[in-house]
Design a protein around this motif. Structure first.
Motif, PDB file in Angstrom:
ATOM      1  N   VAL A  26     -31.803  25.441  29.631  1.00 29.79           N
ATOM      2  CA  VAL A  26     -32.822  25.131  28.623  1.00 29.79           C
ATOM      3  C   VAL A  26     -32.159  24.723  27.316  1.00 29.79           C
ATOM      4  N   LEU A  27     -31.113  25.436  26.929  1.00 31.39           N
ATOM      5  CA  LEU A  27     -30.389  25.095  25.708  1.00 31.39           C
ATOM      6  C   LEU A  27     -29.759  23.706  25.815  1.00 31.39           C
ATOM      7  N   ALA A  28     -29.182  23.388  26.952  1.00 31.96           N
ATOM      8  CA  ALA A  28     -28.566  22.079  27.151  1.00 31.96           C
ATOM      9  C   ALA A  28     -29.620  20.966  27.097  1.00 31.96           C
ATOM     10  N   ALA A  29     -30.805  21.213  27.676  1.00 28.77           N
ATOM     11  CA  ALA A  29     -31.879  20.218  27.630  1.00 28.77           C
ATOM     12  C   ALA A  29     -32.364  20.011  26.195  1.00 28.77           C
ATOM     13  N   PHE A  30     -32.483  21.100  25.438  1.00 27.66           N
ATOM     14  CA  PHE A  30     -32.903  20.994  24.046  1.00 27.66           C
ATOM     15  C   PHE A  30     -31.896  20.186  23.227  1.00 27.66           C
ATOM     16  N   VAL A  31     -30.628  20.454  23.421  1.00 29.58           N
ATOM     17  CA  VAL A  31     -29.588  19.724  22.691  1.00 29.58           C
ATOM     18  C   VAL A  31     -29.605  18.246  23.073  1.00 29.58           C
ATOM     19  N   ALA A  32     -29.828  17.941  24.343  1.00 31.25           N
ATOM     20  CA  ALA A  32     -29.865  16.545  24.790  1.00 31.25           C
ATOM     21  C   ALA A  32     -31.045  15.807  24.163  1.00 31.25           C
ATOM     22  N   ILE A  33     -32.229  16.420  24.176  1.00 29.51           N
ATOM     23  CA  ILE A  33     -33.416  15.779  23.591  1.00 29.51           C
ATOM     24  C   ILE A  33     -33.242  15.614  22.086  1.00 29.51           C
ATOM     25  N   ASN A  34     -32.696  16.634  21.437  1.00 37.93           N
ATOM     26  CA  ASN A  34     -32.473  16.571  19.993  1.00 37.93           C
ATOM     27  C   ASN A  34     -31.492  15.451  19.645  1.00 37.93           C
ATOM     28  N   THR A  35     -30.460  15.285  20.437  1.00 45.07           N
ATOM     29  CA  THR A  35     -29.485  14.226  20.196  1.00 45.07           C
ATOM     30  C   THR A  35     -30.114  12.852  20.342  1.00 45.07           C
ATOM     31  N   VAL A  36     -30.923  12.672  21.368  1.00 47.38           N
ATOM     32  CA  VAL A  36     -31.591  11.382  21.579  1.00 47.38           C
ATOM     33  C   VAL A  36     -32.546  11.080  20.428  1.00 47.38           C
ATOM     34  N   MET A  37     -33.250  12.098  19.950  1.00 43.66           N
ATOM     35  CA  MET A  37     -34.177  11.884  18.836  1.00 43.66           C
ATOM     36  C   MET A  37     -33.429  11.474  17.570  1.00 43.66           C
ATOM     37  N   TYR A  38     -32.322  12.123  17.276  1.00 46.08           N
ATOM     38  CA  TYR A  38     -31.572  11.769  16.077  1.00 46.08           C
ATOM     39  C   TYR A  38     -30.932  10.389  16.191  1.00 46.08           C
TER      40      TYR A  38
END
Length: 90
Positions: A26-38
């Motif tokens: 879940v943490l890895a998915a959150f970091v991936a989505i956050n990176t794509v958004m930024y």
């Protein structure tokens, strides 16, 4: 050298059992989505601003006149105003 030092030298900081847990996924998915958004926000900030109204057709003529002389045609409004001004000056 110990095993911990060898693993840290290879770039592996956490044991494999921790990497395969649910919370880490879940943490890895959150970091991936956050990176794509930024990345998307950074690209949008670099690009020029888009005005969708520029793509829509425009009507430059009014459906009815908004002149103070609504009865006169468009070209004669200035003549009527000038004639009124000269009569008032006399």
């Amino acid at each position: 050298m110990t095993t911990a030092q060898l693993l840290a030298a290879d770039g592996i900081l956490l044991p494999e059992s921790t990497l395969q847990t649910g919370w880490f996924s879940v943490l890895a998915a959150f970091v991936a989505i956050n990176t794509v958004m930024y990345v998307a926000l950074a690209i949008a900030k670099v690009l020029p601003k888009v005005y969708p109204r520029d793509w829509l057709p425009r009507r430059y003529t009014r459906s009815e006149t908004r002149s103070i002389y609504p009865e006169t045609p468009e070209g004669e409004q200035a003549k009527a105003a000038a004639a009124t001004d000269t009569r008032l000056a006399r």
